[in-house]
Design a protein around this motif. Sequence first.
Motif, PDB file in Angstrom:
ATOM      1  N   UNK A   1       0.836  -1.213   0.000  1.00  0.00           N
ATOM      2  CA  UNK A   1       0.000   0.000   0.000  1.00  0.00           C
ATOM      3  C   UNK A   1       0.865   1.256   0.000  1.00  0.00           C
ATOM      4  N   UNK A   2       1.966   1.230   0.731  1.00  0.00           N
ATOM      5  CA  UNK A   2       2.864   2.391   0.758  1.00  0.00           C
ATOM      6  C   UNK A   2       3.546   2.582  -0.589  1.00  0.00           C
ATOM      7  N   UNK A   3       3.935   1.489  -1.234  1.00  0.00           N
ATOM      8  CA  UNK A   3       4.563   1.595  -2.552  1.00  0.00           C
ATOM      9  C   UNK A   3       3.562   2.060  -3.608  1.00  0.00           C
ATOM     10  N   UNK A   4       2.293   1.716  -3.443  1.00  0.00           N
ATOM     11  CA  UNK A   4       1.270   2.162  -4.400  1.00  0.00           C
ATOM     12  C   UNK A   4       1.103   3.680  -4.367  1.00  0.00           C
ATOM     13  N   UNK A   5       1.433   4.312  -3.262  1.00  0.00           N
ATOM     14  CA  UNK A   5       1.359   5.775  -3.192  1.00  0.00           C
ATOM     15  C   UNK A   5       2.407   6.425  -4.094  1.00  0.00           C
ATOM     16  N   UNK A   6       3.437   5.669  -4.461  1.00  0.00           N
ATOM     17  CA  UNK A   6       4.481   6.194  -5.335  1.00  0.00           C
ATOM     18  C   UNK A   6       4.158   6.000  -6.820  1.00  0.00           C
TER      19      UNK A   6
ATOM     20  N   UNK B   1       1.909   7.317  -8.836  1.00  0.00           N
ATOM     21  CA  UNK B   1       1.719   8.509  -9.677  1.00  0.00           C
ATOM     22  C   UNK B   1       3.018   9.107 -10.202  1.00  0.00           C
ATOM     23  N   UNK B   2       4.129   8.857  -9.528  1.00  0.00           N
ATOM     24  CA  UNK B   2       5.411   9.384 -10.007  1.00  0.00           C
ATOM     25  C   UNK B   2       5.741   8.815 -11.386  1.00  0.00           C
ATOM     26  N   UNK B   3       5.286   7.596 -11.671  1.00  0.00           N
ATOM     27  CA  UNK B   3       5.544   6.989 -12.970  1.00  0.00           C
ATOM     28  C   UNK B   3       4.844   7.741 -14.107  1.00  0.00           C
ATOM     29  N   UNK B   4       3.788   8.483 -13.800  1.00  0.00           N
ATOM     30  CA  UNK B   4       3.028   9.187 -14.819  1.00  0.00           C
ATOM     31  C   UNK B   4       3.508  10.617 -15.045  1.00  0.00           C
ATOM     32  N   UNK B   5       4.467  11.088 -14.262  1.00  0.00           N
ATOM     33  CA  UNK B   5       4.977  12.456 -14.423  1.00  0.00           C
ATOM     34  C   UNK B   5       5.559  12.689 -15.820  1.00  0.00           C
ATOM     35  N   UNK B   6       6.318  11.757 -16.410  1.00  0.00           N
ATOM     36  CA  UNK B   6       6.829  12.008 -17.766  1.00  0.00           C
ATOM     37  C   UNK B   6       5.727  12.240 -18.799  1.00  0.00           C
ATOM     38  N   UNK B   7       4.535  11.725 -18.579  1.00  0.00           N
ATOM     39  CA  UNK B   7       3.438  11.959 -19.518  1.00  0.00           C
ATOM     40  C   UNK B   7       2.942  13.403 -19.480  1.00  0.00           C
ATOM     41  N   UNK B   8       3.225  14.119 -18.392  1.00  0.00           N
ATOM     42  CA  UNK B   8       2.783  15.500 -18.253  1.00  0.00           C
ATOM     43  C   UNK B   8       3.750  16.503 -18.871  1.00  0.00           C
ATOM     44  N   UNK B   9       4.958  16.065 -19.172  1.00  0.00           N
ATOM     45  CA  UNK B   9       5.983  16.957 -19.704  1.00  0.00           C
ATOM     46  C   UNK B   9       5.871  16.983 -21.221  1.00  0.00           C
ATOM     47  N   UNK B  10       5.673  18.158 -21.818  1.00  0.00           N
ATOM     48  CA  UNK B  10       5.540  18.226 -23.280  1.00  0.00           C
ATOM     49  C   UNK B  10       6.871  17.922 -23.963  1.00  0.00           C
ATOM     50  N   UNK B  11       6.818  17.443 -25.196  1.00  0.00           N
ATOM     51  CA  UNK B  11       8.062  17.152 -25.917  1.00  0.00           C
ATOM     52  C   UNK B  11       8.830  18.430 -26.212  1.00  0.00           C
ATOM     53  N   UNK B  12      10.117  18.295 -26.357  1.00  0.00           N
ATOM     54  CA  UNK B  12      10.965  19.450 -26.648  1.00  0.00           C
ATOM     55  C   UNK B  12      11.431  20.109 -25.369  1.00  0.00           C
ATOM     56  N   UNK B  13      12.112  21.212 -25.550  1.00  0.00           N
ATOM     57  CA  UNK B  13      12.605  21.953 -24.394  1.00  0.00           C
ATOM     58  C   UNK B  13      12.002  23.354 -24.417  1.00  0.00           C
ATOM     59  N   UNK B  14      12.078  24.069 -23.313  1.00  0.00           N
ATOM     60  CA  UNK B  14      11.558  25.436 -23.303  1.00  0.00           C
ATOM     61  C   UNK B  14      12.227  26.320 -24.349  1.00  0.00           C
ATOM     62  N   UNK B  15      13.492  26.095 -24.612  1.00  0.00           N
ATOM     63  CA  UNK B  15      14.204  26.911 -25.603  1.00  0.00           C
ATOM     64  C   UNK B  15      13.694  26.638 -27.019  1.00  0.00           C
ATOM     65  N   UNK B  16      13.267  25.398 -27.311  1.00  0.00           N
ATOM     66  CA  UNK B  16      12.777  25.086 -28.655  1.00  0.00           C
ATOM     67  C   UNK B  16      11.449  25.784 -28.929  1.00  0.00           C
ATOM     68  N   UNK B  17      10.716  26.171 -27.888  1.00  0.00           N
ATOM     69  CA  UNK B  17       9.438  26.864 -28.062  1.00  0.00           C
ATOM     70  C   UNK B  17       9.590  28.373 -27.906  1.00  0.00           C
ATOM     71  N   UNK B  18      10.820  28.829 -27.700  1.00  0.00           N
ATOM     72  CA  UNK B  18      11.047  30.248 -27.461  1.00  0.00           C
ATOM     73  C   UNK B  18      10.624  31.090 -28.664  1.00  0.00           C
ATOM     74  N   UNK B  19      10.839  30.597 -29.878  1.00  0.00           N
ATOM     75  CA  UNK B  19      10.490  31.372 -31.067  1.00  0.00           C
ATOM     76  C   UNK B  19       8.982  31.610 -31.165  1.00  0.00           C
TER      77      UNK B  19
END
Length: 146
Positions: free
Chosen positions: A88-93, A95-113
């Motif tokens: 049960x304690x490990x199941x609380x962790x 959601x950390x596996x889904x964090x990469x799905x929230x990060x958009x592709x590319x970097x902030x600098x690539x969207x600067x233009x």
Amino acid sequence: LIGIPDKFFSMGDKVIVGVIDQLNQMPMYVLAAVLCPPGMEATVFAANMSLHNLGWDISAYAGIFIQELFGGIAPPAFANLGWFLLICSLCRLLPILFVPLLIPPGSPRSREHEFTSLMGSRFVGNGIDVIVTTDTSSLLSETRER
């Protein structure tokens, strides 16, 4: 060990966890109320609460399912209680596996233009004027004029 009866300890834990959970969610509710369109605050709050309650229900059913996998946990032996609590304690962790799905592709600098091409643009919608600029002094003067 401390002298608190088990019934009071378990009930107190449920009450305290519920109160702390609501206090932890408060900044998210305030941010959602500030960012949502005018007049939609109650709808956004209801949607957040329904998702929150759905999460609690899913976690309760998942806990029952995990408990059944261990053949149940019953007094006086409480066999497999340690393994149940560990899982049960490990199941609380999880959601950390889904964090990469929230990060958009590319970097902030690539969207600067995209942002630099919008500088100086003015958007009007729903009675809200949005001016995209890097010059903060002009924003301050326009705010004072209104």
